[in-house]
Design a protein around this motif. Structure first.
Motif, PDB file in Angstrom:
ATOM      1  N   SER A   1       0.404   1.376   8.698  1.00 47.39           N
ATOM      2  CA  SER A   1       1.360   0.953   9.729  1.00 47.39           C
ATOM      3  C   SER A   1       1.833   2.093  10.618  1.00 47.39           C
ATOM      4  O   SER A   1       2.291   1.854  11.732  1.00 47.39           O
ATOM      5  N   VAL A   2       1.744   3.328  10.126  1.00 47.14           N
ATOM      6  CA  VAL A   2       2.172   4.483  10.922  1.00 47.14           C
ATOM      7  C   VAL A   2       1.027   4.929  11.823  1.00 47.14           C
ATOM      8  O   VAL A   2      -0.119   5.027  11.391  1.00 47.14           O
ATOM      9  N   SER A   3       1.346   5.193  13.077  1.00 50.09           N
ATOM     10  CA  SER A   3       0.325   5.669  14.005  1.00 50.09           C
ATOM     11  C   SER A   3      -0.241   7.001  13.531  1.00 50.09           C
ATOM     12  O   SER A   3       0.511   7.887  13.102  1.00 50.09           O
TER      13      SER A   3
ATOM     14  N   ILE B   1       4.108   0.504  -4.002  1.00 49.71           N
ATOM     15  CA  ILE B   1       2.923  -0.097  -3.389  1.00 49.71           C
ATOM     16  C   ILE B   1       3.083  -0.144  -1.876  1.00 49.71           C
ATOM     17  O   ILE B   1       2.125   0.089  -1.122  1.00 49.71           O
ATOM     18  N   THR B   2       4.301  -0.431  -1.413  1.00 53.04           N
ATOM     19  CA  THR B   2       4.559  -0.433   0.027  1.00 53.04           C
ATOM     20  C   THR B   2       4.355   0.952   0.620  1.00 53.04           C
ATOM     21  O   THR B   2       3.795   1.099   1.718  1.00 53.04           O
ATOM     22  N   LEU B   3       4.788   1.991  -0.090  1.00 54.46           N
ATOM     23  CA  LEU B   3       4.592   3.357   0.399  1.00 54.46           C
ATOM     24  C   LEU B   3       3.108   3.705   0.486  1.00 54.46           C
ATOM     25  O   LEU B   3       2.692   4.439   1.388  1.00 54.46           O
ATOM     26  N   ILE B   4       2.307   3.200  -0.433  1.00 48.40           N
ATOM     27  CA  ILE B   4       0.872   3.456  -0.376  1.00 48.40           C
ATOM     28  C   ILE B   4       0.268   2.856   0.886  1.00 48.40           C
ATOM     29  O   ILE B   4      -0.661   3.422   1.480  1.00 48.40           O
ATOM     30  N   ASP B   5       0.800   1.731   1.326  1.00 45.07           N
ATOM     31  CA  ASP B   5       0.300   1.083   2.539  1.00 45.07           C
ATOM     32  C   ASP B   5       0.860   1.704   3.813  1.00 45.07           C
ATOM     33  O   ASP B   5       0.493   1.271   4.911  1.00 45.07           O
TER      34      ASP B   5
ATOM     35  N   PRO C   1      -4.903   5.307   1.416  1.00 45.78           N
ATOM     36  CA  PRO C   1      -4.701   3.972   0.838  1.00 45.78           C
ATOM     37  C   PRO C   1      -5.991   3.250   0.461  1.00 45.78           C
ATOM     38  O   PRO C   1      -5.951   2.317  -0.338  1.00 45.78           O
ATOM     39  N   PHE C   2      -7.132   3.634   1.005  1.00 46.13           N
ATOM     40  CA  PHE C   2      -8.342   2.829   0.841  1.00 46.13           C
ATOM     41  C   PHE C   2      -8.762   2.728  -0.624  1.00 46.13           C
ATOM     42  O   PHE C   2      -9.074   1.628  -1.108  1.00 46.13           O
ATOM     43  N   VAL C   3      -8.816   3.838  -1.334  1.00 51.85           N
ATOM     44  CA  VAL C   3      -9.250   3.792  -2.724  1.00 51.85           C
ATOM     45  C   VAL C   3      -8.223   3.062  -3.586  1.00 51.85           C
ATOM     46  O   VAL C   3      -8.575   2.203  -4.410  1.00 51.85           O
ATOM     47  N   ALA C   4      -6.959   3.379  -3.401  1.00 51.89           N
ATOM     48  CA  ALA C   4      -5.911   2.746  -4.208  1.00 51.89           C
ATOM     49  C   ALA C   4      -5.882   1.238  -3.998  1.00 51.89           C
ATOM     50  O   ALA C   4      -5.758   0.471  -4.968  1.00 51.89           O
ATOM     51  N   ARG C   5      -6.016   0.797  -2.754  1.00 51.84           N
ATOM     52  CA  ARG C   5      -5.950  -0.643  -2.483  1.00 51.84           C
ATOM     53  C   ARG C   5      -7.174  -1.389  -3.001  1.00 51.84           C
ATOM     54  O   ARG C   5      -7.109  -2.592  -3.235  1.00 51.84           O
ATOM     55  N   GLU C   6      -8.285  -0.698  -3.186  1.00 50.32           N
ATOM     56  CA  GLU C   6      -9.448  -1.322  -3.809  1.00 50.32           C
ATOM     57  C   GLU C   6      -9.279  -1.415  -5.323  1.00 50.32           C
ATOM     58  O   GLU C   6      -9.726  -2.383  -5.938  1.00 50.32           O
TER      59      GLU C   6
END
Length: 294
Positions: free
Chosen positions: A119-121, A111-115, A167-172
C-alpha cells in the motif's frame, strides 16, 4: 367420488438456472472483453518492446546490452536480486512460522504490517531510507565517515528492494502453513526432534513449492523495481539498475539501447512466470495430495 382420470396434470417443476449458466451471448461478450483487454494492456506493449529491440537485428541488440553503459546496470540488477531475494526468503519463512505456529495478541496487526509495502508507494519507501540513512543524518554521516555509505550505494538499493518485495514470500507461506496446522511439528517434537531438525524434515518439505513461488515472484519484482531504487540511488551512474538505465537511454534518444534492455528485462520476467507456471502444473498433484492429507 371425483374422477382421478380427469384431474388436472401437475404443474411442471420450475427450472432453476445456475448462477454461472449465462446465455451464450453474454459468455462470448465476456470472453471478447477479457481478450481485448489483455491484448491492449499486456500483449501489445510486450510485442512492441521486442519488435523495437530487434528492429536493427540481433547483433545490434546484443552489442547494446554488452556495452560499457549497459553491462554495469545488468550486473548491478542481478547482484541486488541475488542479495534481496534470499533475505526475503529468510524473512518470509521466519514471519510465516511465527504467525502460524504461535498464538499472541496483535497477530492480525502484524499481518497487516507485512502487507504495508503493498500500500505504500515505492517512492515514499525510498524517501524514508534517504531520511534515515542520508549523509545529513546522524546515522548516515557516521556510516559515511566509516566507509559504509547506504544512500547512493549498493546497500541502499538492496534495502529499498527488500522493503518493496518482502511481503511476497510471507504471503505465499502463511496460508499454506495455516492450512497444514501444527500437528506434524508437534508430533516430531514429541518424538524428541530438535526445532531445527523439525523444520528441515517436516516443515520445509511441506512448504517448499509455496516458498519457491514466493521466491520467484520476489525475484521478478526485485529486478523490475524502479521508484524506490530511483530515490535511493540518486540516479548516479554507479548505482543504476536496469529499469533506471532504460529511462536514461530513452531520455538520451538511444532508443535501440533502451528497447534492447527493456526486452531483456521483459524476457527475464516472462521466464520467471513460465517457470512458476511449469512448477505449478508439474507439482499440482503433489500439492493437492498434501493439502488433502492435512
Amino acid at each position: 367420488m371425483s374422477d382421478l382420470s380427469h384431474s388436472s396434470p401437475a404443474a411442471p417443476a420450475a427450472r432453476f438456472r445456475s448462477p454461472t449458466d449465462e446465455a451464450p451471448l453474454a459468455r462470448w461478450l465476456l470472453i471478447a472483453f477479457v481478450t481485448v483487454a489483455l491484448a491492449v494492456l499486456v500483449f501489445a506493449p510486450l510485442i512492441a518492446v521486442f519488435v523495437e529491440a530487434l528492429s536493427k537485428g540481433w547483433e545490434a541488440a546484443w552489442k547494446s546490452l554488452i556495452s560499457r553503459e549497459a553491462l554495469p546496470a545488468i550486473k548491478l540488477t542481478l547482484t541486488v536480486a541475488a542479495i534481496a531475494v534470499p533475505l526475503n526468503a529468510a524473512f518470509g519463512i521466519a514471519a510465516a512460522w511465527f504467525i502460524t505456529k504461535f498464538d499472541f495478541r496483535g497477530k492480525a496487526f502484524l499481518i497487516t504490517l507485512i502487507d504495508l509495502p503493498f500500500s505504500v508507494s515505492p517512492v515514499v519507501a525510498g524517501l524514508c531510507i534517504v531520511l534515515l540513512f542520508g549523509a545529513n543524518t546522524a546515522i548516515g554521516s557516521w556510516l559515511v565517515g566509516n566507509g559504509f555509505p547506504i544512500v547512493f550505494a549498493l546497500p541502499g538499493i538492496v534495502l529499498a528492494t527488500v522493503f518493496v518485495t518482502f511481503p511476497f514470500v510471507a504471503r505465499e507461506l502463511i496460508p499454506v502453513m495455516i492450512e497444514q496446522g501444527r500437528a506434524e511439528e508437534e508430533a516430531a517434537l514429541t518424538l524428541g526432534a530438535s526445532g531445527w531438525r523439525t523444520f528441515l524434515t517436516v516443515t520445509l518439505p511441506n512448504i517448499r513449492w509455496a516458498l519457491l513461488y514466493g521466491v520467484l515472484l520476489s525475484n521478478a519484482r526485485a529486478m523490475g523495481e524502479f521508484g524506490a531504487v530511483a530515490v535511493v540511488s540518486g540516479r548516479r551512474e554507479s548505482a543504476t539498475t536496469m529499469p533506471l538505465k532504460i529511462e536514461m537511454f530513452y531520455n538520451e534518444y538511444q532508443a535501440a539501447a533502451a528497447f534492447s534492455m527493456a526486452g531483456l528485462l521483459a524476457f527475464l520476467a516472462l521466464l520467471t512466470l513460465l517457470l512458476k507456471t511449469w512448477l505449478e502444473n508439474r507439482h499440482a498433484g503433489e500439492l493437492s495430495a498434501n493439502r488433502r492429507g492435512h
